[in-house]
Design a protein around this motif. Structure first.
Motif, mmCIF file in Angstrom:
data_model
loop_
_atom_site.group_PDB
_atom_site.id
_atom_site.type_symbol
_atom_site.label_atom_id
_atom_site.label_comp_id
_atom_site.label_asym_id
_atom_site.label_seq_id
_atom_site.Cartn_x
_atom_site.Cartn_y
_atom_site.Cartn_z
ATOM 1 N N GLU A 47 0.818 -1.223 0.000
ATOM 2 C CA GLU A 47 0.000 0.000 0.000
ATOM 3 C C GLU A 47 0.852 1.274 0.000
ATOM 4 O O GLU A 47 0.332 2.372 0.068
ATOM 5 C CB GLU A 47 -0.939 0.004 1.209
ATOM 6 N N HIS A 100 -5.998 0.343 9.969
ATOM 7 C CA HIS A 100 -7.338 -0.273 9.965
ATOM 8 C C HIS A 100 -7.982 -0.121 8.581
ATOM 9 O O HIS A 100 -8.534 -1.081 8.036
ATOM 10 C CB HIS A 100 -8.210 0.366 11.048
ATOM 11 N N GLU A 101 -7.894 1.074 8.000
ATOM 12 C CA GLU A 101 -8.471 1.321 6.673
ATOM 13 C C GLU A 101 -7.766 0.486 5.604
ATOM 14 O O GLU A 101 -8.410 -0.051 4.704
ATOM 15 C CB GLU A 101 -8.412 2.806 6.318
ATOM 16 N N LYS A 102 -6.446 0.368 5.694
ATOM 17 C CA LYS A 102 -5.688 -0.423 4.719
ATOM 18 C C LYS A 102 -6.048 -1.910 4.826
ATOM 19 O O LYS A 102 -6.139 -2.611 3.824
ATOM 20 C CB LYS A 102 -4.176 -0.228 4.893
ATOM 21 N N LYS A 104 -8.978 -3.128 5.950
ATOM 22 C CA LYS A 104 -10.336 -3.265 5.387
ATOM 23 C C LYS A 104 -10.285 -3.311 3.864
ATOM 24 O O LYS A 104 -10.954 -4.128 3.236
ATOM 25 C CB LYS A 104 -11.228 -2.100 5.843
ATOM 26 N N SER A 105 -9.472 -2.448 3.288
ATOM 27 C CA SER A 105 -9.326 -2.400 1.831
ATOM 28 C C SER A 105 -8.738 -3.707 1.302
ATOM 29 O O SER A 105 -9.206 -4.258 0.302
ATOM 30 C CB SER A 105 -8.441 -1.214 1.441
ATOM 31 N N ALA A 106 -7.705 -4.221 1.977
ATOM 32 C CA ALA A 106 -7.055 -5.461 1.552
ATOM 33 C C ALA A 106 -8.014 -6.646 1.627
ATOM 34 O O ALA A 106 -7.994 -7.529 0.759
ATOM 35 C CB ALA A 106 -5.805 -5.722 2.390
ATOM 36 N N SER A 108 -11.325 -6.395 1.343
ATOM 37 C CA SER A 108 -12.375 -6.202 0.337
ATOM 38 C C SER A 108 -11.915 -6.576 -1.079
ATOM 39 O O SER A 108 -12.723 -7.001 -1.886
ATOM 40 C CB SER A 108 -12.909 -4.764 0.368
ATOM 41 N N VAL A 109 -10.626 -6.434 -1.381
ATOM 42 C CA VAL A 109 -10.135 -6.804 -2.718
ATOM 43 C C VAL A 109 -9.602 -8.240 -2.769
ATOM 44 O O VAL A 109 -9.114 -8.681 -3.807
ATOM 45 C CB VAL A 109 -9.054 -5.815 -3.239
ATOM 46 N N TRP A 125 -3.829 -13.785 -5.052
ATOM 47 C CA TRP A 125 -3.805 -12.328 -5.191
ATOM 48 C C TRP A 125 -2.366 -11.835 -5.283
ATOM 49 O O TRP A 125 -2.046 -10.996 -6.122
ATOM 50 C CB TRP A 125 -4.514 -11.659 -4.009
#
Length: 141
Positions: A47, A100-102, A104-106, A108-109, A125
């Protein structure tokens, strides 16, 4: 939510927590999310939040002024009995919120998958990510 007299104390509290200067190690944060520090560091490198230089991690330029982490120097004795120093990152609450946001993003993808209650980087992935990087590098050469 709109700032009103009624919720101002709560807003002040959250702002104080986010500005707190005490730091957490990546190991402590990773344990909170049921993953290893190695996995979390990999996600943060992918990221482009941190980079690894030698055996140490540092915050990327984009985030350096944001107060998400601070380097802490400590002394230790190596296996040969020689006293050495090393830098370690201590993450602030603001940094923890970014992590935390990173995460959640990881999730979700599909980059992070849960296996037996712990999160790991999805091999499928990761292979795709590496192949895309190689392709991008070859196109830029």
């Amino acid at each position: 939510f709109p700032v009103t007299i009624a919720n101002k104390p709560k807003l002040d509290y959250y702002n104080d927590v986010l500005k707190a200067s005490n730091g957490h190690t990546i190991t402590t944060i990773a344990a909170f999310y049921n993953m290893s520090a190695v996995t979390l560091n990999r996600i943060l490198m992918i990221e482009k939040v941190i980079r690894k230089t030698g055996r140490e991690y540092s915050v990327m330029a984009k985030y350096q002024a944001e107060g998400i982490a601070k380097p802490v120097k400590f002394k230790y004795v190596n296996k040969d009995g020689k006293e050495c120093t090393k830098n370690d990152l201590r993450w602030t609450e603001m940094g923890h919120a970014l992590i935390h946001e990173k995460i959640k993003s990881a999730i979700s993808v599909g980059a992070l998958v849960q296996v037996k209650g712990r999160y790991h980087i999805s091999q499928k992935w990761y292979d795709n990510y590496i192949n895309e990087r190689k392709l991008k590098l070859s196109q830029n050469a």
